[in-house]
Design an enzyme around this catalytic site. Structure first.
Site, PDB file in Angstrom:
ATOM      1  CG  HIS A  63      -0.296   0.014   2.476  1.00  0.00           C
ATOM      2  ND1 HIS A  63       0.460  -0.912   2.997  1.00  0.00           N
ATOM      3  CD2 HIS A  63      -0.169   1.048   3.427  1.00  0.00           C
ATOM      4  CE1 HIS A  63       0.873  -0.616   4.193  1.00  0.00           C
ATOM      5  NE2 HIS A  63       0.594   0.568   4.599  1.00  0.00           N
ATOM      6  CG  HIS A  65       0.207   4.538   4.615  1.00  0.00           C
ATOM      7  ND1 HIS A  65      -0.543   3.808   5.651  1.00  0.00           N
ATOM      8  CD2 HIS A  65      -0.628   5.497   4.259  1.00  0.00           C
ATOM      9  CE1 HIS A  65      -1.799   4.504   5.750  1.00  0.00           C
ATOM     10  NE2 HIS A  65      -1.905   5.510   4.810  1.00  0.00           N
ATOM     11  CG  ASP A  67       5.137   2.920   7.354  1.00  0.00           C
ATOM     12  OD1 ASP A  67       4.011   3.314   6.518  1.00  0.00           O
ATOM     13  OD2 ASP A  67       4.781   2.139   8.298  1.00  0.00           O
ATOM     14  CG  HIS A  68       4.249  -0.277   4.114  1.00  0.00           C
ATOM     15  ND1 HIS A  68       4.254  -1.516   4.544  1.00  0.00           N
ATOM     16  CD2 HIS A  68       3.662   0.475   5.455  1.00  0.00           C
ATOM     17  CE1 HIS A  68       3.658  -1.689   5.973  1.00  0.00           C
ATOM     18  NE2 HIS A  68       3.412  -0.536   6.131  1.00  0.00           N
ATOM     19  CG  HIS A 142      -4.242   0.395   6.511  1.00  0.00           C
ATOM     20  ND1 HIS A 142      -4.084   0.329   7.852  1.00  0.00           N
ATOM     21  CD2 HIS A 142      -3.030   0.806   5.815  1.00  0.00           C
ATOM     22  CE1 HIS A 142      -3.228   1.211   8.391  1.00  0.00           C
ATOM     23  NE2 HIS A 142      -2.457   1.540   7.107  1.00  0.00           N
ATOM     24  CG  ASP A 212       0.565  -1.244   7.862  1.00  0.00           C
ATOM     25  OD1 ASP A 212       1.369  -1.901   7.812  1.00  0.00           O
ATOM     26  OD2 ASP A 212       0.796   0.032   7.790  1.00  0.00           O
TER      27      ASP A 212
END
Length: 305
Positions: A63, A65, A67-68, A142, A212
């Site tokens: 996804h 975000h 941090d990914h 999420h 997540d």
């Protein structure tokens, strides 16, 4: 090293810390490397763990975000400086293609390798297959469109009993037939049952990566009976309200998912930066599902023998 090995490059959540890198894993399947998410620090951990860049050609983004995926552009740039050849395929949703293509068109214009984008939908679909593994997506719950990934090793052939094969005069060219389960017929017409010449194949490995998400029934059918389950466990149960508000899971909820689907092993990760000691997460998960381990940077988890 076994046929399938998981490498943990990052297991922290959104806020970087001095303890953990953001989410990133590399699954080694028969010496082919598949990267799952690409948080900051992915390229340095790739080097620290001695993983060969030349064997990495597919990157799966769960996804959008940061941090990914914030490590993706740096990783591609460094691979270009190292004269990595061939093709890199980035599997992501449509918005990811729009976002990453704009970045790579600007910063990665003269790469020695081809960058290809493969659009994945937020649902269940097979997104990759070769002679060793099939990879499919499944929907998670999420704050933004998010998928999990299921890696399924293809079943290998039966193991040949060399002593018995020699005793019955099985020629070399027939060995693959034995592995496929065929009986052997001697020149005089005698049939030697395959079970006398081979042993059962090694069980194939199934690994599910649950990124997540808050717990939801909709993804459970896709991960039934997996050998290994990675499930995000951002919070301890005392912070369950935060988990629900941010569409994340607690360690206890991750363990309950593992119990429900009949997983053999559970790996925790995506820890909140508030925890300096993740033993609180491990303890509450093991109380529900004993076969639980904590992920940590630098870990190599053999999933097959």
């Amino acid at each position: 090293m076994g046929r399938v090995e998981l490498n943990i490059l990052g297991c922290g959540s959104a806020k970087p810390t001095l303890i953990h890198h953001p989410s990133c894993q590399v699954l080694n399947v028969h010496d082919k490397l598949f990267m799952i998410d690409c948080g900051e620090g992915a390229q340095t951990m790739l080097m620290k763990m001695g993983l060969k860049w030349s064997r990495l050609s597919h990157i799966f983004i769960s996804h959008l975000h940061g941090d990914h995926c914030f490590g993706l552009l740096g990783l591609l740039s460094t691979m270009g400086l190292q004269n990595h050849g061939g093709e890199i395929v980035i599997h992501t949703i449509r918005d990811g293609i729009t976002l990453f293509k704009a970045q790579t068109d600007y910063f990665c214009r003269e790469m020695p390798f081809k960058i290809t984008f493969d659009e994945i939908s937020v649902g269940h679909a097979e997104v990759y297959a070769d002679d060793a593994v099939t990879i499919s997506t499944f929907p998670l719950k999420h704050r933004v469109p998010t998928v999990g990934f299921l890696f399924e090793e293809r079943q290998g052939g039966r193991h040949i009993n060399g002593e018995m094969a020699r005793f019955h005069g099985v020629p070399i060219y027939f060995m693959n037939n034995l592995r496929a389960g065929e009986d052997f017929v001697k020149p005089d017409g005698t049939v030697i049952a395959n079970e006398l010449l081979t042993t059962t194949p090694t069980p194939a490995v199934r690994y599910a990566y649950v990124s997540d998400t808050m717990p939801a029934e909709k993804y459970l059918p896709y991960i039934e009976g997996v050998d290994w389950l990675y499930h995000e466990s951002t919070y301890a149960s005392e912070h369950a309200a935060d988990a629900k508000a941010r569409f994340h899971s607690t360690a206890a909820q991750a363990a309950e998912v593992a119990r429900k689907v009949g997983a053999k092993n559970l790996i925790l990760g995506h820890y909140s930066s508030r925890y300096r000691d993740e033993s609180v997460l491990l303890n509450e998960a093991r109380a529900i599902f004993p076969a639980t381990i904590l992920s940590n940077e630098g870990m190599k988890i053999p999933m097959s023998k």
